[in-house]
Design a protein around this motif. Structure first.
Motif, mmCIF file in Angstrom:
data_model
loop_
_atom_site.group_PDB
_atom_site.id
_atom_site.type_symbol
_atom_site.label_atom_id
_atom_site.label_comp_id
_atom_site.label_asym_id
_atom_site.label_seq_id
_atom_site.Cartn_x
_atom_site.Cartn_y
_atom_site.Cartn_z
ATOM 1 N N LEU A 73 0.645 -1.261 0.058
ATOM 2 C CA LEU A 73 0.107 0.029 0.146
ATOM 3 C C LEU A 73 0.988 1.261 0.042
ATOM 4 C CD1 LEU A 73 -2.983 -0.937 2.575
ATOM 5 C CD2 LEU A 73 -2.877 -1.066 0.177
ATOM 6 N N PRO A 74 0.393 2.251 -0.751
ATOM 7 C CA PRO A 74 1.290 3.499 -0.844
ATOM 8 C C PRO A 74 0.931 4.537 0.227
ATOM 9 C CG PRO A 74 -0.412 3.651 -2.375
ATOM 10 C CD PRO A 74 -0.771 2.271 -1.922
ATOM 11 N N ALA A 75 1.723 5.382 0.452
ATOM 12 C CA ALA A 75 1.576 6.479 1.307
ATOM 13 C C ALA A 75 0.516 7.656 0.585
ATOM 14 C CB ALA A 75 2.842 7.026 1.990
ATOM 15 N N GLN A 76 0.593 7.705 -0.720
ATOM 16 C CA GLN A 76 0.183 8.717 -1.528
ATOM 17 C C GLN A 76 -0.117 8.338 -2.966
ATOM 18 O OE1 GLN A 76 1.262 12.935 -1.650
ATOM 19 N NE2 GLN A 76 -0.600 13.507 -2.420
ATOM 20 N N VAL A 77 -0.956 8.630 -3.772
ATOM 21 C CA VAL A 77 -1.390 8.359 -5.156
ATOM 22 C C VAL A 77 -1.390 9.601 -5.732
ATOM 23 C CG1 VAL A 77 -2.706 7.422 -7.013
ATOM 24 C CG2 VAL A 77 -2.146 6.037 -4.535
ATOM 25 N N ILE A 78 -0.605 9.928 -6.838
ATOM 26 C CA ILE A 78 -0.784 11.063 -7.638
ATOM 27 C C ILE A 78 -1.138 10.535 -8.982
ATOM 28 C CG2 ILE A 78 0.566 12.966 -8.709
ATOM 29 C CD1 ILE A 78 2.361 12.837 -6.137
ATOM 30 N N TYR A 79 -2.266 10.943 -9.744
ATOM 31 C CA TYR A 79 -2.572 10.264 -10.756
ATOM 32 C C TYR A 79 -2.666 11.674 -11.975
ATOM 33 C CZ TYR A 79 -5.332 8.499 -14.714
ATOM 34 O OH TYR A 79 -5.861 8.216 -16.036
ATOM 35 N N ALA A 80 -1.785 11.335 -13.147
ATOM 36 C CA ALA A 80 -1.893 12.235 -13.918
ATOM 37 C C ALA A 80 -3.050 11.914 -14.964
ATOM 38 C CB ALA A 80 -0.427 12.576 -14.686
ATOM 39 N N SER A 81 -4.043 12.800 -15.032
ATOM 40 C CA SER A 81 -5.174 12.671 -15.739
ATOM 41 C C SER A 81 -5.075 13.734 -16.873
ATOM 42 C CB SER A 81 -6.502 12.842 -14.830
ATOM 43 O OG SER A 81 -7.739 12.550 -15.823
ATOM 44 N N THR A 82 -6.453 14.151 -17.645
ATOM 45 C CA THR A 82 -6.361 15.147 -18.496
ATOM 46 C C THR A 82 -7.461 15.995 -18.367
ATOM 47 O OG1 THR A 82 -6.561 15.314 -20.852
ATOM 48 C CG2 THR A 82 -7.439 13.511 -19.878
ATOM 49 N N ARG A 142 -11.736 5.236 -10.099
ATOM 50 C CA ARG A 142 -11.083 4.023 -9.556
ATOM 51 C C ARG A 142 -9.942 4.386 -8.395
ATOM 52 N NH1 ARG A 142 -12.819 -0.596 -12.108
ATOM 53 N NH2 ARG A 142 -13.945 -0.204 -13.761
ATOM 54 N N PHE A 143 -9.250 5.224 -8.806
ATOM 55 C CA PHE A 143 -7.992 5.826 -7.843
ATOM 56 C C PHE A 143 -8.750 6.430 -6.530
ATOM 57 C CE2 PHE A 143 -4.716 5.589 -11.181
ATOM 58 C CZ PHE A 143 -3.817 4.459 -10.516
ATOM 59 N N GLN A 144 -9.856 7.365 -6.983
ATOM 60 C CA GLN A 144 -10.128 8.032 -5.588
ATOM 61 C C GLN A 144 -11.062 7.104 -4.685
ATOM 62 O OE1 GLN A 144 -12.295 10.719 -8.423
ATOM 63 N NE2 GLN A 144 -11.174 12.554 -7.351
ATOM 64 N N THR A 145 -11.860 6.133 -5.184
ATOM 65 C CA THR A 145 -12.573 5.125 -4.363
ATOM 66 C C THR A 145 -11.615 4.048 -3.742
ATOM 67 O OG1 THR A 145 -14.623 5.205 -5.878
ATOM 68 C CG2 THR A 145 -14.349 3.497 -4.542
ATOM 69 N N TRP A 146 -10.667 3.703 -4.365
ATOM 70 C CA TRP A 146 -9.603 2.691 -3.912
ATOM 71 C C TRP A 146 -8.900 3.374 -2.896
ATOM 72 C CZ3 TRP A 146 -4.354 1.990 -3.208
ATOM 73 C CH2 TRP A 146 -3.908 0.797 -2.996
ATOM 74 N N CYS A 147 -8.474 4.521 -2.917
ATOM 75 C CA CYS A 147 -7.699 5.324 -1.865
ATOM 76 C C CYS A 147 -8.599 5.638 -0.438
ATOM 77 C CB CYS A 147 -7.046 6.336 -2.289
ATOM 78 S SG CYS A 147 -5.707 6.353 -3.621
ATOM 79 N N ALA A 148 -9.844 6.178 -1.117
ATOM 80 C CA ALA A 148 -10.659 6.300 0.211
ATOM 81 C C ALA A 148 -11.129 5.408 1.234
ATOM 82 C CB ALA A 148 -11.990 7.059 -0.200
ATOM 83 N N GLN A 149 -11.246 4.115 0.398
ATOM 84 C CA GLN A 149 -11.312 2.902 1.241
ATOM 85 C C GLN A 149 -10.227 2.592 2.105
ATOM 86 O OE1 GLN A 149 -12.337 0.137 -1.811
ATOM 87 N NE2 GLN A 149 -14.565 0.786 -2.095
ATOM 88 N N ARG A 150 -9.106 3.085 1.852
ATOM 89 C CA ARG A 150 -7.961 2.869 2.593
ATOM 90 C C ARG A 150 -7.325 4.025 3.273
ATOM 91 N NH1 ARG A 150 -9.113 -0.088 -1.731
ATOM 92 N NH2 ARG A 150 -8.549 -2.484 -1.571
ATOM 93 N N SER A 151 -7.851 4.752 3.411
ATOM 94 C CA SER A 151 -7.449 6.287 3.901
ATOM 95 C C SER A 151 -6.116 6.641 3.411
ATOM 96 C CB SER A 151 -7.554 6.077 5.535
ATOM 97 O OG SER A 151 -8.777 5.658 5.754
ATOM 98 N N ILE A 152 -6.044 6.725 2.252
ATOM 99 C CA ILE A 152 -4.810 7.061 1.367
ATOM 100 C C ILE A 152 -4.981 8.237 0.848
ATOM 101 C CG2 ILE A 152 -2.837 6.294 -0.502
ATOM 102 C CD1 ILE A 152 -3.565 3.369 0.348
ATOM 103 N N PRO A 153 -4.043 9.456 0.859
ATOM 104 C CA PRO A 153 -4.363 10.669 0.110
ATOM 105 C C PRO A 153 -4.363 10.348 -1.378
ATOM 106 C CG PRO A 153 -2.706 10.909 1.946
ATOM 107 C CD PRO A 153 -3.162 9.431 1.939
#
Length: 293
Positions: free
Chosen positions: A97-106, A140-151
């Motif tokens: 599990l990461p400490a944070q996810v940064i996703y480059a969208s458009t 998908r990233f937002q939901t997955w992170c929210a479920q795991r309390s990951i920024p």
């Protein structure tokens, strides 16, 4: 006093922007994933873990726990679902599990706004499957992170440019552009500024105050799309490309080019500047071109 261990960085889709991020973080362990084995920067001799990785076939494994994921890989070229992100997230185990996810969208997720201004509050209404795939990945990233309390930080990025990312070949070939009075509005960010934003987000996490949410990324100086070609030609002393009516250019463009030409909007990216107390090194196209030979 022992030196504090730096946060590992997992760079998914190791291309130009990821390489700039890596160069800016010489003391961080770098886990670089790309379809072809990435080249290691000299500064990372003892902390470089490059891997040839096919997002359509391989599953993530042996990722460091507590890393920052910088996900820069594009979706597949068809459908409305980002099956690569879906596959990636489904394979992650608790020890990775990461400490944070940064996703480059458009900013393509906003669709066409006929030249109007767009903020993060503007509803995302993508007009093409390319934007729908990106919006799916964001969710998908937002939901997955929210479920795991990951920024989770989603960066809706505009057109990226740099001295080595200019349309010089098209200008030299004499390819026509849309006449200026019909040109759609376009937006851009210098590659170094995008990498710097990622660096600021990593630093904020290191300080214990991660910045999360959805942010537009642009230099805040939209220009007609044709301006990029005219100003680039002028800077390099090349003849200006011939101009044609928009409908003629659309009729002779490839599908992806038609998508870009059919979306006109001006991106407001002040929110990321306020959140990070950050200003771009290249506040507009002319400043970026001034650094080019």
């Amino acid at each position: 006093m022992p030196q504090r261990a730096e946060i590992p960085l997992v760079l998914v889709g190791y291309g130009d922007i990821a390489a700039r991020v890596a160069r800016n973080h010489p003391h961080h362990p770098i886990y670089a994933l790309a379809r072809q084995l990435p080249l290691r920067p000299a500064a990372h001799a003892d902390s470089w873990y490059g891997r040839a990785f096919d997002l359509d076939a391989d599953l993530p494994s042996d990722l460091p726990v507590g890393a920052v994921w910088v996900y820069l890989a594009p979706p597949a070229s068809h459908g409305t679902v980002d099956v690569r992100v879906e596959r990636w997230l489904s394979a992650i185990v608790p020890t990775e599990l990461p400490a944070q996810v940064i996703y480059a969208s458009t900013t393509g997720v906003y669709g066409d706004h006929q030249g109007g201004w767009v903020t993060e509050e503007t509803p995302a209404t993508p007009a093409h499957d390319r934007g729908r795939r990106r919006l799916d990945a964001e969710s998908r990233f937002q939901t997955w992170c929210a479920q795991r309390s990951i920024p989770c930080t989603v960066l809706r990025v505009t057109g990226i440019y740099a001295c080595d990312r200019l349309p010089l070949d098209r200008i030299r070939a004499g390819d026509p552009v849309v006449c200026l009075e019909e040109s759609p509005w376009s937006n851009r960010i210098h590659a170094d500024d995008l990498a710097d934003i990622v660096g600021c987000l990593i630093e904020r996490l290191r300080q214990g105050a991660p910045v999360q949410g959805v942010f537009n990324v642009s230099d805040n100086h939209p220009r007609p799309m044709t301006d990029l070609y005219l100003e680039t030609a002028r800077h390099f002393g090349l003849p200006a490309p011939p101009s044609r009516p928009l409908l003629e250019i659309l009729a002779n463009s490839r599908p992806m080019a038609r998508e870009f030409l059919s979306e006109s909007k001006r991106i407001d990216a002040q929110a990321i500047q306020r959140a990070l107390n950050w200003q771009p090194k290249y506040p507009d196209l002319l400043h970026g071109l001034a650094d080019c030979g």
